[in-house]
Design a protein around this motif. Structure first.
Motif, PDB file in Angstrom:
ATOM      1  N   SER B 247       0.833  -1.212   0.000  1.00 34.62           N
ATOM      2  CA  SER B 247       0.000   0.000   0.000  1.00 34.62           C
ATOM      3  C   SER B 247       0.856   1.246   0.000  1.00 34.62           C
ATOM      4  O   SER B 247       1.900   1.311   0.635  1.00 34.62           O
ATOM      5  N   THR B 248       0.381   2.237  -0.733  1.00 33.58           N
ATOM      6  CA  THR B 248       1.054   3.529  -0.720  1.00 33.58           C
ATOM      7  C   THR B 248      -0.022   4.593  -0.530  1.00 33.58           C
ATOM      8  O   THR B 248      -1.212   4.282  -0.460  1.00 33.58           O
ATOM      9  N   SER B 249       0.385   5.857  -0.481  1.00 34.25           N
ATOM     10  CA  SER B 249      -0.590   6.912  -0.212  1.00 34.25           C
ATOM     11  C   SER B 249      -1.576   7.064  -1.366  1.00 34.25           C
ATOM     12  O   SER B 249      -2.688   7.519  -1.178  1.00 34.25           O
ATOM     13  N   ASP B 250      -1.172   6.662  -2.590  1.00 36.28           N
ATOM     14  CA  ASP B 250      -2.121   6.846  -3.691  1.00 36.28           C
ATOM     15  C   ASP B 250      -2.470   5.531  -4.371  1.00 36.28           C
ATOM     16  O   ASP B 250      -2.621   5.452  -5.576  1.00 36.28           O
ATOM     17  N   GLY B 251      -2.573   4.489  -3.588  1.00 39.99           N
ATOM     18  CA  GLY B 251      -3.027   3.236  -4.167  1.00 39.99           C
ATOM     19  C   GLY B 251      -2.254   2.056  -3.625  1.00 39.99           C
ATOM     20  O   GLY B 251      -1.995   1.969  -2.427  1.00 39.99           O
ATOM     21  N   ALA B 252      -1.896   1.165  -4.513  1.00 43.40           N
ATOM     22  CA  ALA B 252      -1.138  -0.011  -4.113  1.00 43.40           C
ATOM     23  C   ALA B 252      -0.048  -0.196  -5.155  1.00 43.40           C
ATOM     24  O   ALA B 252      -0.313  -0.294  -6.342  1.00 43.40           O
ATOM     25  N   GLU B 253       1.183  -0.234  -4.674  1.00 48.74           N
ATOM     26  CA  GLU B 253       2.315  -0.286  -5.580  1.00 48.74           C
ATOM     27  C   GLU B 253       2.776  -1.728  -5.743  1.00 48.74           C
ATOM     28  O   GLU B 253       2.889  -2.480  -4.769  1.00 48.74           O
ATOM     29  N   ILE B 254       3.041  -2.101  -6.989  1.00 50.33           N
ATOM     30  CA  ILE B 254       3.604  -3.424  -7.235  1.00 50.33           C
ATOM     31  C   ILE B 254       5.104  -3.318  -6.996  1.00 50.33           C
ATOM     32  O   ILE B 254       5.774  -2.477  -7.601  1.00 50.33           O
ATOM     33  N   VAL B 255       5.628  -4.140  -6.108  1.00 49.13           N
ATOM     34  CA  VAL B 255       7.063  -4.078  -5.843  1.00 49.13           C
ATOM     35  C   VAL B 255       7.816  -5.308  -6.325  1.00 49.13           C
ATOM     36  O   VAL B 255       9.034  -5.311  -6.387  1.00 49.13           O
ATOM     37  N   ARG B 256       7.081  -6.344  -6.678  1.00 47.11           N
ATOM     38  CA  ARG B 256       7.796  -7.540  -7.105  1.00 47.11           C
ATOM     39  C   ARG B 256       6.949  -8.350  -8.066  1.00 47.11           C
ATOM     40  O   ARG B 256       5.729  -8.425  -7.909  1.00 47.11           O
ATOM     41  N   GLY B 257       7.581  -8.924  -9.035  1.00 44.18           N
ATOM     42  CA  GLY B 257       6.921  -9.884  -9.902  1.00 44.18           C
ATOM     43  C   GLY B 257       7.701 -11.169  -9.800  1.00 44.18           C
ATOM     44  O   GLY B 257       8.913 -11.156  -9.948  1.00 44.18           O
ATOM     45  N   ASP B 258       7.047 -12.254  -9.515  1.00 45.25           N
ATOM     46  CA  ASP B 258       7.786 -13.514  -9.556  1.00 45.25           C
ATOM     47  C   ASP B 258       6.838 -14.671  -9.781  1.00 45.25           C
ATOM     48  O   ASP B 258       5.669 -14.495 -10.092  1.00 45.25           O
ATOM     49  N   ASN B 259       7.389 -15.833  -9.638  1.00 44.44           N
ATOM     50  CA  ASN B 259       6.657 -17.027 -10.027  1.00 44.44           C
ATOM     51  C   ASN B 259       6.792 -18.046  -8.919  1.00 44.44           C
ATOM     52  O   ASN B 259       7.073 -19.194  -9.147  1.00 44.44           O
ATOM     53  N   ARG B 260       6.622 -17.572  -7.675  1.00 47.15           N
ATOM     54  CA  ARG B 260       6.865 -18.478  -6.562  1.00 47.15           C
ATOM     55  C   ARG B 260       5.854 -19.611  -6.548  1.00 47.15           C
ATOM     56  O   ARG B 260       6.130 -20.668  -6.037  1.00 47.15           O
ATOM     57  N   ASP B 261       4.653 -19.362  -7.071  1.00 45.39           N
ATOM     58  CA  ASP B 261       3.648 -20.398  -6.833  1.00 45.39           C
ATOM     59  C   ASP B 261       3.704 -21.530  -7.858  1.00 45.39           C
ATOM     60  O   ASP B 261       3.368 -22.655  -7.572  1.00 45.39           O
ATOM     61  N   LYS B 262       4.239 -21.253  -9.014  1.00 50.94           N
ATOM     62  CA  LYS B 262       4.532 -22.296 -10.013  1.00 50.94           C
ATOM     63  C   LYS B 262       3.337 -23.175 -10.381  1.00 50.94           C
ATOM     64  O   LYS B 262       3.503 -24.271 -10.885  1.00 50.94           O
ATOM     65  N   SER B 263       2.138 -22.713 -10.065  1.00 53.00           N
ATOM     66  CA  SER B 263       0.974 -23.546 -10.364  1.00 53.00           C
ATOM     67  C   SER B 263       0.459 -23.259 -11.753  1.00 53.00           C
ATOM     68  O   SER B 263      -0.480 -23.877 -12.223  1.00 53.00           O
TER      69      SER B 263
END
Ligand SMILES: Cc1cc2nc3c(=O)[nH]c(=O)nc-3n(C[C@H](O)[C@H](O)[C@H](O)COP(=O)(O)O)c2cc1C
Ligand code: SF4
Ligand code: FES
Lengths: 443, 798, 169
Positions: B247-263
C-alpha cells in the motif's frame, strides 16, 4: 630421479624389469615383453576374453588404486554388447600423499602399462585405452608417449594387433593438478575436458563410463600386473600372496625410516618387518611413534598395532586400510597435532567443493586445527573436530570426504591426550611448521 | 512404466518405476528437504540434505538420485537423519553471513526454514566468516557470494533451462564460487557481469538470498506484501505471475513480480519482462486525471463527471448527426476479454458501427476459419511441454514468446522431443532442433505450398533442396505433432500450412501473436468483419438478438483513410497507439473528435479531445486468452488513484450517451424496473466493481454484479461466443483452460489480414516497454556491454 | 597451417593443438592438456589463451574458465621462468620439506606464489608430487629434484640461475 632400492625379502614380479632399461622397447621385448598379449590372442577370438578374465580372477589380484576391488570381477561386469564404444582407462593420477609407486612403473616399465591396457581391452572388447598421468608427471608422460609411439611403430598398437584381427589404440593424457581427479568418475570428467567433479553412482563405469560407454578403470599398477599374471598363470600369482589377496604389491615406505623406497613385497607381508627389516628401521635410532599405513587417508596405527599383515583384509581388521600402499613412518619427534593439521590441509585443498559435508567440513577442521596449532585452542575444539569428522563420514558425494575424515578421527581418537596436552601448553614433538608458514599454507 | 510398491516411514506407496524417491515422497505428502535438487534439472547430489535411510544400504542415501524400487523400505526422518541434516546446516551456517534481517530472502529462505526445522542454532566455530562484497552482475541480477550455498541451481537453470550458460562454477573446494560469464578483467568497469537474457530464473531458483533482483532488492520484507496471482501483461504466452503489492498513499504499488507459486501454465518459467517490467505501472508519466482539450488546443484537467459527460454528449451528437458509420473504434491487445467484448458491443450497439479494429499481430481469422469443423486440433500452451514433436514455422519464440521457448527446450531435454524448425533467420531455438531448415527470404509461403505437395516451389522455399526434402519427410513421419506457426504466415499461406498439417491425424496447431490478449482481441470481435467468435457480421447467428449492423465496417487503415478524407466524425481509441504504430499522419485526425483511454501520453493520446486515464492489466480483473487459446484469470493487484478500468469508462461513456446500460451489460438479477446505479466516484479506489457491493446487497441484488462488473459480460460471452463454453469454476480457481474457436468456414478469399508483428525483443514490450525504467535500463545494459561471445537470442532492436 | 587464423601460439604448438583435437572421441577432451601446454608456452593462461582455446574447442570462454580454475597447476598470472615447487606434504614434511621451503623463501627472497623481481624464479608450496620415498623433493618446472638438503637446493638454484638447469616441458 627415484633411487631404486632392493631387499632380499622382495618378490619381484611387477618390478622384474626395473633397472634394466625396459623403457626401451627392444629391451622390453627381450624381457618377455608383449608375450602376454600374444599368449591371450593365441587363445583365439572366441575364448580369449573369458580366458583373460578367468586368469585375472584366479590371480586374486585386487585393485592397487586403494579400494582393493577384485580386478577380474571388475572386468567381468562390462557388458558384452554395447551400443557405445567401450574404453579402458588407466589411472595414473597417483596423488595420495605417501604414494609414489606408479611413478616407478611409468619410469622403469612403461610398456607393461601399455601391454596391460591392451589385455584389459581384449578382455572387455574395447578398441581404445587411455593412460592418464597426473600433470606433475610430465617427464613420465614423455616416457609413456615415446613407449606408445614405439609400440605403434612396431605395429603392436593400431590395426589388427598381433594378427588378431582386432584393433587397439592407446592415447596418453595429462592432468593438471588435482588429487580428486584420481577418483574414477572425476577422472573421466577430467578426461572429457571438464572440472574434476565426480559423477553420481550408479551407473558405475563398467556400464556408463567414459563418453557414456562401458569402461574399465584401473590403477596403473593393477594394469601393469596383468601381463605378468597372464604369463605366470593366475594360480601361481595368487599363491605368492595371502588369502584372498593374490600376488605382490609395490609398497612405498617413506618418512622416518633408514632406507625409504619402493619395495615389492608379497601381499600379507608383515608391516613391522617391512618397516624394521626391509626399510632398515627407524631413522637415526629414534623411537617409532605412529604409522600411516596406506597413504594419508588411512587411519594411523600405534607402534603396538603394527604387527599385522599387509593385505586388504588384515589391515581392515586392524581398523585401518591397505590403501595405496604408501607406508608413512613417524618417529617420536613428530607432533601429531601438526601432522593431523598437515593432513587435513591437504584434503581441504583438494576437495573438489561439490558437496557440502566435504567442502565445508574439511575447511572447518583445518581452520579449527590451525587455531589449536597456533595456541588458541580449547578442549571443545578437539570434540568439535571429532564431531565434524564423524558427520562427514559416509555422508559425502564421493569417498574423498571419508578419506579426510578417517585419518582425522584416527588422530583425535588415538592421540586425544596429546591434543589436550597441546592445548594446555604441553606440546609434544618438535614443531616443523612455523606459525608464519601456516599463514601461507593455504596454497 | 509399471508401478512399483515400496514403503516410506511405514506407509505403503506406489509410483511408476524410475520415479525419484524424493518425487515419489512428495506426491505422497512426505517432504524431503533438498537444496540442490530441482525438479527437471540435472541431478547433483551435492547438498546431502535429502539423505534417507534405505534398508540393506550401508550408508544414508540421497533421495534425489535414488529411483524407487520394488520392495524398497525407506525411513525419511529419524534421529540419525536429522543429525545428518543438522550437521550439514551447521557447516553451511558456519560461513553464512546471517544477515537475514536485511536479506531479501528473509522469510522466504529455504536455509532459514531448514535451520528452523533441524535446529542448527549454536555456532561451533570461532573463526571469522569469509566476507565478500556484493556484486552487481547486471541491472537486475545481484550476487551476494557469502550467502551462496553452492546448490548449483542457478547454473543449471541458466544452462539447461535457458540455454544461455552465463553462469559457471569456478575454483574448487571451499574457494568454489558461482561465476558469471564476463569476468572482471574483461569488463570496462573491472567488475564481473553477466551477459545473458536477464530472465532472472537464477534468482527464482536460488533457495537463499544469494541472487537477488535489482528491481526488488531492499524494497520491502516479503511479509509486508500482499501477493496477487494474475497474468503477465507482456507477451502472447500469458504467464501466470505473482505480484507482490504494498500500500502507498495513492493506491497499491507493485514491488515484485515472480513465479513463486509455479501452479500456472508457465510452470517454472517467468522471463525478464514478467519479473521486472511491472514498473510501468508506477511510472511518473502516468496520466491520473481526465483531460479535455480546450479551444486553445491545451489540455485541461477536469472532473470525471465532466469528462464522461463531454465525451458522451459529443459522441451522441456526432452519431445522430453523421451516423454510426462515421465513427471508428480501435481497441487494444492488453484489454481483458470482457473489455474487448464490451468495446465491440458498445461500438456496434451504441455507436452503431462496424468500423472497429485493433493492432493485429497474427491472422487468427484465417486460423479459425481453416480449423472450422475440426475438433481437438488446436494446441494448448501446455502441449509444448509434453508433445513428442513440434514443427515450428516462422516466429522466434525466444524473443517473441520466451515461455514457449522455455517449454520447448524443456520438452527436448526431459522428453527428447523432436523439434523441426523452418525459419528465414537462425533463431536461437534451432540449437535444440533435430532439424533446422534455413528458408529462403520470404520463403514461408513457398514452404507451405511445398509441404502441401507443390514440388515446383521448392526453389523459392529453401536453397538446400536435400535439406528441404528430408525436412518434409521427417515432419510427415511424425504421428503426434505440434505445428507452431509464426505470424509471418497469413491468409493463403497460413491456410495451406494448416491444411497440410491436417493430413497428419495427430497434428495440433497454434499461431503465435505478440501481446497478452491479442488472441482475445480477435476472439472478442475487435474486427470490422467479424463478431465475437469469428462470427461473420453478415451472418450474426446468436448475435442477431443484438440487432447489429450487418455490413462489414472499415478496417484500421481504412478508418484513417476515411479520417484523411474528412469522413470520420469520431474516433474512440482504447489502450492502443495506432498513430505511432502505423505512422499515421496526425493531420488526418484534425477534423475528428477523438476519445482516448490511455495510461500515458502516447502519440495517439496527444491528439485526443478527451483523454480518460486508464488502469492497466495489473489494476483490474477479468480474463485473457493467450496465443494458444488458453483462458486465464486476471486479478487486480496494483492500484493507482485517478485511473479507472477501461471497462468502467466504456460503460460510463455509454451511459452519458443515454444508452440502456442494462442491455449493454446484463448485470444484476433480472428484476423488472431496476435501473443501474451508476454510482459516484468514491475516493481513490476508482475502477473497481466491488465498491458497489454495499449498495447492491442493500437492494437484494447479486452482490458481485454491477454494471462495472466484468463477470456480467462474461456471462454473455459464455452464452453467445462460439468456442467460449468455458468452465467458470476453472477460471475462478486460477486454472487455465484451453478453448477452441468454433468459427464458420469462410469462402472469402483475399481478405486483408493487416497483420503487423510488434517486433518486440526480450527487452521491449510495445508502448508499455517504453515506460518501464527497468526494461529500458536492462536493454541499454545488454546493448552496451561488450558481449564476448554469448549467443543470446536477444536482438537488440529499439 | 593451423586451423585457427592468427593463432597466438608458435606454429609448432598450433600444429600440435590441431592434432590434439583429433585424437579423442570428443574434442573437448583436449582441454586440460591443451591449457597446460599453452601455459608452458605463454607462461600462464592468459585471456588470449582462453579465447583461442575456447575457439578451438567450440566452447564458451566461461567453460574454459570454469575448468581452468579447477586445476592447481594452471595459473592465470605469470610465474617465474623457473617455478620452484616445494612439496611439504607428509612424507616430505617428515624429512625436511618445510626446511627446504623456508630455505627457498629466504634464498629467493619471495614467498608462496611470488615471483623474484628479475622474473627468474617463482616459489610455490605444493601438495604431494609423488616423490615420497625420495623426500624431500621439489620440482623446478617439470623436473624433479629429490633427496634434498639445503646445500643441494643451493646448487640447484644456482644451476638454474645460470641457465643450465634441466627444463623439459
Ligand atoms: C579421492 C580419491 C582419489 C583417488 N586417487 C587415485 C589415484 O590417484 N590413483 C588410483 O589409481 N586410484 C585412485 N583412486 C581410486 C579410484 O577411484 C579407483 O578406485 C581406482 O582407480 C580403481 O582401480 P583399481 O581397481 O585398479 O584399484 C582414488 C579414489 C578417490 C576416492
Ligand atoms: S544433494 Fe542430494 S542430497 Fe542434496 S538435495 Fe541435493 S539432491 Fe539431495
Ligand atoms: S567433493 Fe566429493 S566428497 Fe567432497
Amino acid at each position: 630421479m627415484p633411487t631404486l632400492v632392493s631387499h632380499p625379502d622382495e618378490v619381484k614380479v611387477i618390478s622384474r624389469r626395473f633397472g634394466q632399461g625396459a623403457a626401451d622397447i627392444e629391451k622390453y621385448i627381450e624381457l618377455d615383453g608383449y608375450k602376454a598379449v600374444q599368449k591371450a590372442i593365441a587363445e583365439g577370438p572366441e575364448k580369449m576374453p573369458a580366458w583373460i578374465i578367468d586368469t585375472m580372477k584366479a590371480s586374486g589380484l585386487r585393485g592397487r588404486g586403494g579400494a582393493g576391488f577384485p580386478t577380474g570381477l571388475k572386468w567381468s561386469f562390462v557388458p558384452k554388447q554395447s551400443e557405445k564404444p567401450k574404453y579402458v582407462l588407466v589411472n595414473g593420477d597417483e596423488s595420495e600423499p605417501g604414494t609414489c609407486k606408479d611413478h616407478v612403473i611409468f619410469l622403469e616399465d612403461p610398456h607393461a602399462v601399455i601391454e596391460g591396457t591392451m589385455i584389459a581391452g581384449l578382455a572387455i572388447g574395447s578398441k581404445m585405452g587411455f593412460i592418464y598421468l597426473r600433470g606433475e608427471y610430465r617427464y613420465l608422460l614423455k616416457i609413456m608417449e615415446k613407449a606408445v609411439a614405439d609400440a605403434y611403430a612396431k605395429g603392436f598398437l593400431g590395426k589388427n594387433i598381433f594378427g588378431s584381427g582386432l584393433d587397439f589404440d592407446v592415447v596418453t593424457q595429462s592432468g593438471a593438478g588435482a588429487y580428486e581427479v584420481g577418483e574414477e568418475s572425476a577422472l573421466m570428467e577430467s578426461l572429457e575436458g571438464k572440472r574434476g567433479v565426480p559423477r553420481i553412482k550408479p551407473p558405475f563405469p563398467a556400464v556408463v563410463g567414459l563418453y557414456g560407454g562401458p569402461t574399465v578403470i584401473n590403477n596403473a599398477e593393477t594394469i601393469a600386473s596383468a601381463p605378468h599374471i597372464l604369463l605366470m598363470g593366475g594360480e601361481a600369482y595368487a599363491k605368492i600372496g595371502s588369502e584372498r589377496n593374490g600376488g605382490t604389491r609395490l609398497f612405498g615406505i617413506s618418512g622416518h625410516v633408514e632406507r625409504p623406497g619402493v619395495y615389492e613385497l608379497p601381499m600379507g607381508y608383515n608391516l613391522k618387518k617391512a618397516i624394521y627389516d626391509v626399510a632398515g628401521g627407524i631413522k637415526d635410532g629414534k623411537k617409532l611413534k605412529a604409522v600411516v599405513p596406506g597413504g594419508s587417508s588411512c587411519p594411523v596405527l600405534l607402534p603396538e598395532e603394527i604387527d599385522v599383515g599387509l593385505d586388504f583384509d588384515q589391515m581392515g581388521k586392524a581398523g585401518t586400510m591397505l590403501g595405496s600402499g604408501g607406508i608413512v613412518v613417524l618417529d617420536e619427534t613428530v607432533s601429531i597435532v601438526e601432522f593431523a593439521l598437515r593432513t587435513i590441509a591437504f584434503y581441504q585443498h583438494e576437495s573438489c567443493g561439490w558437496c557440502i559435508p566435504c567442502r565445508e567440513g574439511t575447511d572447518w577442521i583445518k581452520k579449527t586445527l590451525t587455531r589449536v596449532y597456533n595456541g588458541g585452542g580449547s578442549k571443545k575444539d578437539v570434540a568439535n573436530v571429532q564431531y565434524l569428522a564423524e558427520n562427514m563420514m559416509g555422508r559425502t558425494f564421493c569417498p574423498l570426504g571419508d578419506a579426510a575424515a578417517m585419518p582425522t578421527l584416527g588422530f583425535v581418537k588415538k592421540f586425544r591426550k596429546e591434543f589436550e596436552d597441546y592445548i594446555e601448553g604441553n606440546k609434544a614433538g618438535t614443531p616443523i611448521i612455523t606459525v608464519q608458514q601456516l599463514v601461507g599454507a593455504g596454497h | 512404466m509399471p508401478d512399483v510398491k515400496f514403503t516410506v516411514d511405514g506407509k505403503q506407496l506406489t509410483a511408476p518405476a524410475g520415479t525419484l524417491l524424493i518425487e515419489a515422497c512428495k506426491s505422497a505428502g512426505i517432504e524431503i528437504p533438498a537444496f540442490c535438487y530441482y525438479p527437471g534439472l540435472s541431478l547433483q547430489a551435492a547438498c546431502r540434505m535429502c539423505v534417507v535411510r534405505i534398508e540393506k544400504m550401508p550408508k544414508l542415501q540421497t533421495a534425489c538420485t535414488t529411483p524407487v524400487a520394488e520392495g524398497m523400505v525407506v525411513t525419511s526422518e529419524s534421529p540419525e537423519i536429522a543429525q545428518a541434516r543438522k550437521s550439514t546446516l551447521q557447516l553451511l551456517l558456519g560461513n553464512h553471513p546471517l544477515d537475514c534481517p536485511v536479506c531479501d530472502a528473509g522469510g522466504e529462505c529455504e536455509l532459514q526454514d531448514m535451520t528452523f526445522k533441524y535446529g542448527a542454532g549454536e555456532s561451533l566455530y570461532a573463526e571469522a566468516k569469509n566476507h565478500r562484497e556484493e556484486q552487481k552482475w547486471s541491472p537486475v541480477v545481484y550476487f551476494d557470494r557469502p550467502r551462496c550455498i553452492l546448490c548449483y541451481r542457478c547454473v543449471r537453470m541458466c544452462g539447461e533451462g535457458m540455454d544461455v550458460f552465463a553462469l559457471g562454477i569456478q575454483n574448487r573446494g571451499s574457494s568454489a564460487v558461482i561465476a558469471p560469464n564476463v569476468p572482471a578483467q574483461m569488463s570496462p568497469d573491472h567488475l564481473a557481469h553477466v551477459d545473458c537474457e536477464q530472465c532472472g530464473m537464477c534468482i527464482d531458483a536460488c533457495p537463499v538470498g544469494a541472487l537477488t533482483s535489482g528491481a526488488y532488492r531492499y524494497k520491502t520484507r516479503p511479509w509486508e506484501m500482499n501477493h496477487v496471482t494474475t497474468v503477465c501483461t507482456h507477451c502472447g504466452d500469458g504467464c501466470k505471475t505473482t505480484l507482490g503489492v504494498r500500500s502507498t498513499s495513492d493506491g497499491a504499488e507493485i514491488v515484485r513480480g515472480d513465479n513463486r507459486d509455479k501452479s500456472g501454465i508457465n510452470g517454472d518459467f517467468l522471463c525478464n519482462k514478467g519479473r521486472y517490467a511491472f514498473d510501468f505501472a508506477n511510472a511518473p508519466e502516468r496520466i491520473t486525471a481526465p483531460l479535455i482539450r480546450q479551444t486553445d488546443g491545451r489540455f485541461k484537467e477536469v472532473s470525471w463527471e465532466e469528462a464522461f459527460t463531454h465525451a458522451g454528449r459529443k459522441l451522441r451528437e456526432l452519431r445522430d448527426a453523421r451516423g454510426g458509420q462515421s465513427i471508428g473504434v480501435l481497441g487494444g491487445n492488453r484489454l481483458t476479454n470482457e473489455e474487448a467484448y464490451l468495446l465491440q458491443k458498445f461500438a456496434r450497439t451504441v455507436l452503431g458501427t462496424n468500423n472497429i479494429d485493433h493492432h493485429r499481430t497474427a491472422d487468427y481469422v484465417t486460423f479459425a476459419q481453416t480449423l472450422a469443423e475440426q475438433k481437438d486440433r488446436t494446441a494448448s500452451w501446455r502441449d509444448t511441454q509434453t508433445i513428442p514433436a513440434a514443427l515450428i514455422v516462422g516466429g522466434d519464440p525466444t524473443n517473441q514468446a520466451p515461455g514457449t521457448a522455455w517449454n520447448l527446450r524443456t520438452d527436448v531435454r526431459l522428453n527428447k522431443a523432436r523439434l523441426y524448425i523452418a525459419n528465414t533467420a537462425e533463431i536461437k531455438l534451432r540449437r535444440q532442433a533435430k532439424a533446422f531448415l534455413q528458408l529462403a527470404p520470404y520463403g514461408y509461403g513457398a514452404l507451405a505450398a511445398y509441404l502441401a505437395g507443390d514440388e515446383a516451389v521448392a526453389q523459392s522455399a529453401a536453397a538446400d533442396a536435400n535439406a528441404l526434402t528430408s525436412f518434409r519427410d521427417a515432419v510427415k513421419a511424425e504421428e503426434k505433432l505440434l505445428i507452431l506457426i509464426g505470424s509471418e504466415l497469413r491468409g493463403t499461406d497460413l491456410r495451406r500450412l494448416i491444411e497440410f498439417g491436417l493430413t497428419i491425424p495427430g497434428a495440433r496447431f497454434a499461431l503465435l501473436s505478440d501481446y497478452v490478449n491479442s488472441r482475445g482481441a480477435a476472439d472478442m470481435g475487435l474486427l470490422p468483419d467479424m463478431l465475437p467468435g469469428f462470427t461473420p457480421v453478415s451472418a450474426p447467428g446468436a448475435f442477431a438478438e443484438q440487432n447489429l449492423p450487418t455490413a462489414p465496417g472499415l478496417d484500421l487503415l481504412e478508418i484513417f483513410e476515411a479520417a484523411g478524407r474528412g469522413e470520420l466524425s469520431a474516433l474512440y481509441v482504447v489502450n492502443s497507439n495506432p498513430i505511432a504504430r502505423y505512422s499515421v499522419d496526425p493531420a488526418a485526425l484534425k477534423n475528428t473528435f477523438v476519445v482516448v483511454q490511455e495510461m500515458f501520453f502516447t502519440e495517439t493520446a496527444k491528439l485526443a479531445d478527451v483523454v480518460l486515464p486508464a488502469a492497466n492489466l495489473y489494476e483490474k480483473g477479468g480474463s485473457v486468452t493467450n496465443s494458444y487459446g488458453d483462458l486465464q484469470l486476471v486479478q487486480k493487484a496494483g492500484d493507482r488513484a485517478g485511473v479507472r478500468s477501461d471497462f468502467e469508462m466504456i460503460v460510463r461513456v455509454a451511459d452519458k450517451m443515454g444508452a440502456d446500460i442494462k442491455s449493454l451489460v446484463p448485470f444484476g438479477k433480472a428484476q423488472p424496473g431496476l435501473r443501474a446505479d451508476m454510482g459516484q466516484s468514491r475516493g481513490a479506489q476508482a475502477g473497481e466493481a466491488d465498491r458497489h457491493a454495499v449498495w447492491l446487497t442493500a437492494n437484494n441484488l447479486e452482490p458481485k454484479l454491477s454494471p462495472f462488473d466484468p463477470w456480467a459480460i462474461l456471462d454473455e460471452i459464455q452464452r453467445l461466443v462460439p468456442g467460449y463454453n468455458l468452465l467458470r469454476l476453472q477460471l475462478l480457481s486460477g486454472n487455465d483452460q484451453h478453448l477452441e474457436p468454433e468459427a464458420a468456414a469462410s469462402a472469402v478469399t483475399n481478405r486483408r489480414d493487416l497483420v503487423l508483428p510488434s517486433g518486440d525483443t526480450l527487452f521491449t514490450s510495445g508502448t508499455l516497454g517504453r515506460f518501464s525504467a527497468t526494461l529500458n535500463e536492462t536493454r541499454q545494459y545488454q546493448t552496451g556491454e561488450p558481449l564476448i561471445q554469448i549467443h543470446t537470442a536477444a536482438e537488440f532492436g529499439s | 597451417m593451423s586451423e585457427i587464423a592468427n593463432s597466438i601460439f608458435t606454429p609448432a604448438t598450433a600444429a600440435r593443438f590441431d592434432h590434439l583435437v583429433t585424437i579423442y572421441p570428443v574434442k573437448r577432451s583436449a582441454l586440460v592438456p591443451m591449457l597446460l601446454y599453452a601455459q608452458d608456452e605463454v607462461g600462464y593462461v592468459s585471456d588470449a589463451v582462453v579465447t583461442e582455446i575456447a575457439q578451438r574447442l567450440d566452447l564458451l570462454e566461461l567453460d574454459v574458465r570454469n575448468v581452468l580454475s579447477y586445476y592447481s597447476m594452471l595459473r592465470t598470472k605469470p610465474a617465474g621462468r623457473y617455478n620452484v615447487q616445494v612439496c611439504t606434504n607428509i612424507s616430505c614434511m617428515l624429512r625436511g620439506g618445510y626446511e627446504i621451503l623456508d630455505h627457498c623463501k629466504h634464498k629467493l627472497g619471495i614467498g608462496h606464489k611470488e615471483v623474484t623481481a628479475d622474473g627468474t624464479f617463482s616459489l610455490e608450496e605444493v601438495e604431494c608430487i609423488g616423490a615420497c620415498c625420495w623426500a624431500p623433493a621439489i620440482q623446478v618446472n617439470y623436473d624433479f629434484h629429490d633427496n634434498l638438503t639445503t646445500v643441494k637446493v643451493d646448487e640447484i638454484l644456482e644451476t638454474y640461475r645460470a641457465g643450465q638447469g634441466k627444463d623439459v616441458k
